[in-house]
Motif scaffolding. Structure first.
Motif, PDB file in Angstrom:
ATOM      1  N   MET A 109      48.661  51.046  -1.488  1.00 50.97           N
ATOM      2  CA  MET A 109      49.616  52.140  -1.737  1.00 50.97           C
ATOM      3  C   MET A 109      50.272  52.242  -0.614  1.00 50.97           C
ATOM      4  O   MET A 109      51.625  52.497  -1.136  1.00 50.97           O
ATOM      5  CB  MET A 109      48.676  53.290  -2.252  1.00 50.97           C
ATOM      6  N   ALA A 110      49.812  52.586   0.365  1.00 49.63           N
ATOM      7  CA  ALA A 110      51.032  52.724   1.773  1.00 49.63           C
ATOM      8  C   ALA A 110      52.103  51.733   1.868  1.00 49.63           C
ATOM      9  O   ALA A 110      53.025  51.980   2.119  1.00 49.63           O
ATOM     10  CB  ALA A 110      50.135  52.775   2.862  1.00 49.63           C
ATOM     11  N   SER A 111      51.431  50.407   1.743  1.00 50.69           N
ATOM     12  CA  SER A 111      52.515  49.194   1.695  1.00 50.69           C
ATOM     13  C   SER A 111      53.357  49.344   0.572  1.00 50.69           C
ATOM     14  O   SER A 111      54.498  48.991   0.809  1.00 50.69           O
ATOM     15  CB  SER A 111      51.538  47.994   1.833  1.00 50.69           C
ATOM     16  N   GLU A 112      53.068  49.517  -0.675  1.00 47.94           N
ATOM     17  CA  GLU A 112      53.704  49.468  -1.696  1.00 47.94           C
ATOM     18  C   GLU A 112      54.903  50.418  -1.915  1.00 47.94           C
ATOM     19  O   GLU A 112      55.945  50.201  -2.238  1.00 47.94           O
ATOM     20  CB  GLU A 112      53.195  49.297  -3.232  1.00 47.94           C
ATOM     21  N   PHE A 113      54.590  51.743  -1.390  1.00 47.79           N
ATOM     22  CA  PHE A 113      55.501  52.838  -1.396  1.00 47.79           C
ATOM     23  C   PHE A 113      55.914  53.059  -0.101  1.00 47.79           C
ATOM     24  O   PHE A 113      56.940  54.009  -0.087  1.00 47.79           O
ATOM     25  CB  PHE A 113      54.631  54.029  -1.870  1.00 47.79           C
ATOM     26  N   ARG A 114      55.667  52.297   0.932  1.00 46.99           N
ATOM     27  CA  ARG A 114      56.570  52.255   2.008  1.00 46.99           C
ATOM     28  C   ARG A 114      56.441  53.916   2.519  1.00 46.99           C
ATOM     29  O   ARG A 114      57.341  54.551   3.043  1.00 46.99           O
ATOM     30  CB  ARG A 114      57.877  52.027   2.068  1.00 46.99           C
ATOM     31  N   VAL A 115      55.114  54.273   2.667  1.00 40.40           N
ATOM     32  CA  VAL A 115      54.743  55.437   3.546  1.00 40.40           C
ATOM     33  C   VAL A 115      53.745  55.060   4.655  1.00 40.40           C
ATOM     34  O   VAL A 115      53.027  54.055   4.606  1.00 40.40           O
ATOM     35  CB  VAL A 115      54.085  56.513   2.502  1.00 40.40           C
ATOM     36  N   PRO A 116      53.642  55.945   5.713  1.00 37.60           N
ATOM     37  CA  PRO A 116      52.817  55.849   6.859  1.00 37.60           C
ATOM     38  C   PRO A 116      51.025  55.754   6.192  1.00 37.60           C
ATOM     39  O   PRO A 116      50.923  56.592   5.299  1.00 37.60           O
ATOM     40  CB  PRO A 116      53.089  56.918   7.708  1.00 37.60           C
ATOM     41  N   LEU A 117      50.450  54.795   6.830  1.00 36.02           N
ATOM     42  CA  LEU A 117      49.170  54.791   6.291  1.00 36.02           C
ATOM     43  C   LEU A 117      48.289  56.043   6.533  1.00 36.02           C
ATOM     44  O   LEU A 117      47.440  56.431   5.852  1.00 36.02           O
ATOM     45  CB  LEU A 117      48.277  53.537   7.071  1.00 36.02           C
ATOM     46  N   GLY A 118      48.553  56.724   7.899  1.00 35.91           N
ATOM     47  CA  GLY A 118      47.811  57.827   8.227  1.00 35.91           C
ATOM     48  C   GLY A 118      48.251  58.880   7.027  1.00 35.91           C
ATOM     49  O   GLY A 118      47.164  59.717   6.736  1.00 35.91           O
ATOM     50  N   SER A 119      49.339  59.070   6.817  1.00 37.21           N
ATOM     51  CA  SER A 119      49.845  60.041   5.944  1.00 37.21           C
ATOM     52  C   SER A 119      49.069  59.677   4.559  1.00 37.21           C
ATOM     53  O   SER A 119      48.923  60.676   3.765  1.00 37.21           O
ATOM     54  CB  SER A 119      51.361  60.008   5.794  1.00 37.21           C
ATOM     55  N   MET A 120      49.318  58.551   4.163  1.00 39.51           N
ATOM     56  CA  MET A 120      48.571  58.102   2.935  1.00 39.51           C
ATOM     57  C   MET A 120      47.092  58.399   2.922  1.00 39.51           C
ATOM     58  O   MET A 120      46.564  59.153   1.824  1.00 39.51           O
ATOM     59  CB  MET A 120      48.669  56.634   2.643  1.00 39.51           C
ATOM     60  N   PHE A 121      46.340  58.184   4.144  1.00 41.81           N
ATOM     61  CA  PHE A 121      45.102  58.768   3.863  1.00 41.81           C
ATOM     62  C   PHE A 121      44.795  60.187   3.813  1.00 41.81           C
ATOM     63  O   PHE A 121      43.988  60.641   2.989  1.00 41.81           O
ATOM     64  CB  PHE A 121      44.512  58.216   5.478  1.00 41.81           C
ATOM     65  N   MET A 122      45.668  61.172   4.570  1.00 40.85           N
ATOM     66  CA  MET A 122      45.518  62.455   4.467  1.00 40.85           C
ATOM     67  C   MET A 122      45.804  63.091   3.193  1.00 40.85           C
ATOM     68  O   MET A 122      45.314  63.888   2.780  1.00 40.85           O
ATOM     69  CB  MET A 122      46.419  63.021   5.613  1.00 40.85           C
ATOM     70  N   SER A 123      46.941  62.399   2.506  1.00 41.60           N
ATOM     71  CA  SER A 123      47.451  62.919   1.415  1.00 41.60           C
ATOM     72  C   SER A 123      46.331  63.158   0.246  1.00 41.60           C
ATOM     73  O   SER A 123      46.268  63.866  -0.722  1.00 41.60           O
ATOM     74  CB  SER A 123      48.383  62.265   0.576  1.00 41.60           C
ATOM     75  N   THR A 124      45.287  62.178   0.299  1.00 38.79           N
ATOM     76  CA  THR A 124      44.257  62.236  -0.790  1.00 38.79           C
ATOM     77  C   THR A 124      42.900  62.915  -0.243  1.00 38.79           C
ATOM     78  O   THR A 124      42.155  63.230  -1.120  1.00 38.79           O
ATOM     79  CB  THR A 124      43.793  60.546  -0.987  1.00 38.79           C
ATOM     80  N   VAL A 125      43.088  63.675   0.834  1.00 31.86           N
ATOM     81  CA  VAL A 125      41.814  64.224   1.118  1.00 31.86           C
ATOM     82  C   VAL A 125      41.671  65.443   0.345  1.00 31.86           C
ATOM     83  O   VAL A 125      40.555  65.880  -0.071  1.00 31.86           O
ATOM     84  CB  VAL A 125      41.784  64.670   2.766  1.00 31.86           C
ATOM     85  N   ILE A 126      42.628  66.315   0.001  1.00 28.12           N
ATOM     86  CA  ILE A 126      42.374  67.599  -0.592  1.00 28.12           C
ATOM     87  C   ILE A 126      42.125  67.309  -1.911  1.00 28.12           C
ATOM     88  O   ILE A 126      41.309  67.920  -2.578  1.00 28.12           O
ATOM     89  CB  ILE A 126      43.777  68.820  -0.403  1.00 28.12           C
ATOM     90  N   PRO A 127      43.043  66.499  -2.468  1.00 30.34           N
ATOM     91  CA  PRO A 127      42.762  66.149  -4.086  1.00 30.34           C
ATOM     92  C   PRO A 127      41.522  65.622  -4.256  1.00 30.34           C
ATOM     93  O   PRO A 127      40.523  66.041  -5.250  1.00 30.34           O
ATOM     94  CB  PRO A 127      43.692  65.237  -4.422  1.00 30.34           C
ATOM     95  N   GLY A 128      40.801  64.661  -3.564  1.00 29.29           N
ATOM     96  CA  GLY A 128      39.432  64.260  -3.473  1.00 29.29           C
ATOM     97  C   GLY A 128      38.490  65.302  -3.353  1.00 29.29           C
ATOM     98  O   GLY A 128      37.393  65.226  -3.955  1.00 29.29           O
TER      99      GLY A 128
END
Length: 456
Positions: A169-188
């Protein structure tokens, strides 16, 4: 004629997906076939075929995250095949044995660790089903809540770091991997808390009868220490170490994956189960999973070459823009298409085939007043897409994770019982997705606290 070729390619792929043939074979076969078709029509020169080998190589070199994927798969397979997951179940049963629906809560917590490591939805669900379902059934749980818990635990992990899907997802949407990780923590976390509240309430209202698999509590401090160290501290500590290395920049994703792979082997050795036969099984299973993932990536590159040569990507974007939908309607349309695709194919195929077609349209949508700048909007949409995929995998009647669950369930568990058990989980999923759409701050808060505002 050339304008119709990309849509013909998609139509042929859609039909042949139901043939049962491997997706990678279909993608590469259709790609090569349409190259020859294009040459027969005089729309593609013969020399264009020589571009396919470089495309295959570039598909594997296009992301710095791919080496980490293999090593995280190795870690997950090591935890599964060494029975460390069973140790976790025993440990959590001991901790939660007085709680209503304590065994179900234990399964949910195992899913947080095991599913991200497993990486593949089918593997996650099957692993948890084989480990936990017989134990729950022996302890008097009915099939509906037991299978619902396994489906929830086996899929929620694929959106939690360090889930393999988040790398893509981080690669396709071209967003930083660390931010991609953190963005799912609260929803999860919201999903898991909602699951726990639901099953706690269910356990209070409908206590499970005592089964024929009573829990044996450890005796003495040494026994307790060994149980908690082997079944709780070590596996959770390994995941925390891998995450910390990526999030805080201590290591690159590939280096962090190597830490996970090495840590998985250390855990196997410390559990006292290491053997050369087990190591061989772990390496073979990892090789099969990795080969499947990267074969699909390479096949998608072969498929996309004639598709883009014939102008397919711009044709799809133009067709969507011609609908003249406002941003919210366009976003809902694309998410709906992804949701339906998730009924039939795994997230790997969706991220490497479908998302590249939609990314140009998504990146042009204006959500500045609702979310923020362009990179922030892309991170928000990447997280929503991950949640949509996770939900589609467990949506009756087509959610294919449910069919994996049925195949691994004990005799006597019907697909109808699985459907009934998953419906409350599905309602929770849809409510959380709606919450994330309305309040993007829930997605963006943690990445911004750790990394600051995302900039393009």
């Amino acid at each position: 004629m050339i304008d119709a070729l990309p849509f013909l390619m998609l139509g042929v792929l859609a039909v042949l997906l139901f043939s049962g043939l491997p997706v990678a074979m279909l993608l590469s076969g259709i790609g090569v076939a349409f190259c020859f078709f294009g040459m027969a029509l005089g729309e593609m020169p013969l020399a264009a075929l020589y571009n396919i080998p470089p495309k295959l190589l570039s598909s594997l070199q296009s992301s710095l995250f791919y080496p980490a994927v293999v090593m995280l798969l190795f870690m997950g397979v090591a935890l599964e095949k060494s029975d460390i997951a069973r140790d976790m179940l025993t440990c959590l049963r001991v901790m939660l044995w007085r709680a209503p629906a304590g065994l179900i809560l234990a399964v949910l917590l195992i899913g947080v660790v095991m599913a991200p490591a497993a990486g593949i939805v089918g593997a996650s669900v099957v692993t948890l089903a084989l480990i936990a379902l017989p134990t729950m059934m022996k302890n008097g749980y009915s099939a509906e809540p037991a299978t619902g818990a396994v489906a929830a635990a086996g899929t929620v992990g694929i959106i939690l770091p360090p889930a393999v899907m988040l790398f893509f997802m981080a690669s396709e949407f071209r967003v930083p991997l660390g931010s991609m990780f953190m963005s799912t923590v609260i929803p999860g976390a919201i999903l898991i808390v909602a699951y726990i509240i639901y099953y706690l309430g269910l356990g209070i209202l409908r206590p499970a009868p005592v089964g024929d698999d009573p829990i044996e509590l450890p005796k003495g401090f040494p026994a307790w220490s060994i149980l908690f160290t082997r079944g709780l501290i070590m596996p959770f500590g390994l995941i925390a170490l891998v995450l910390s290395a990526i999030i805080f920049g201590w290591a690159t994703p590939s280096q962090s994956g190597a830490v996970g792979a090495a840590g998985g082997l250390v855990l196997v050795a410390l559990s006292g189960r290491f053997s050369w036969t087990l190591l061989k099984d772990i390496m073979l299973a990892t090789s099969r999973l990795s080969a499947m993932v990267f074969f699909i990536i390479m096949a998608a590159a072969v498929f996309s070459y004639p598709f883009r040569y014939f102008g397919g990507d711009s044709a799809i974007a133009d067709a969507l823009r011609a609908l003249s939908l406002e941003p919210w309607s366009m976003l809902m349309l694309i998410l709906g298409i992804i949701f339906v695709l998730g009924f039939f194919i795994d997230w790997i195929e969706i991220t490497v085939i479908t998302l590249p077609l939609f990314i140009p349209v998504l990146s042009a949508l204006d959500f500045a007043s609702h979310v923020g700048n362009g990179p922030t909007t892309m991170l928000w949409m990447a997280t929503i897409t991950a949640l949509i995929l996770q939900t589609s995998f467990i949506t009756p009647p087509f959610g294919f994770a449910l069919f994996f669950l049925r195949g691994a369930a004990p005799d006597g568990v019907s697909l109808v019982q699985i459907y009934r058990g998953i419906l409350p989980i599905l309602m929770i999923q849809l409510c959380v997705i709606a919450l994330m759409l309305m309040f993007p701050e829930l997605i963006m808060w943690l990445p911004e606290q750790i990394y600051g505002t995302i900039r393009g």
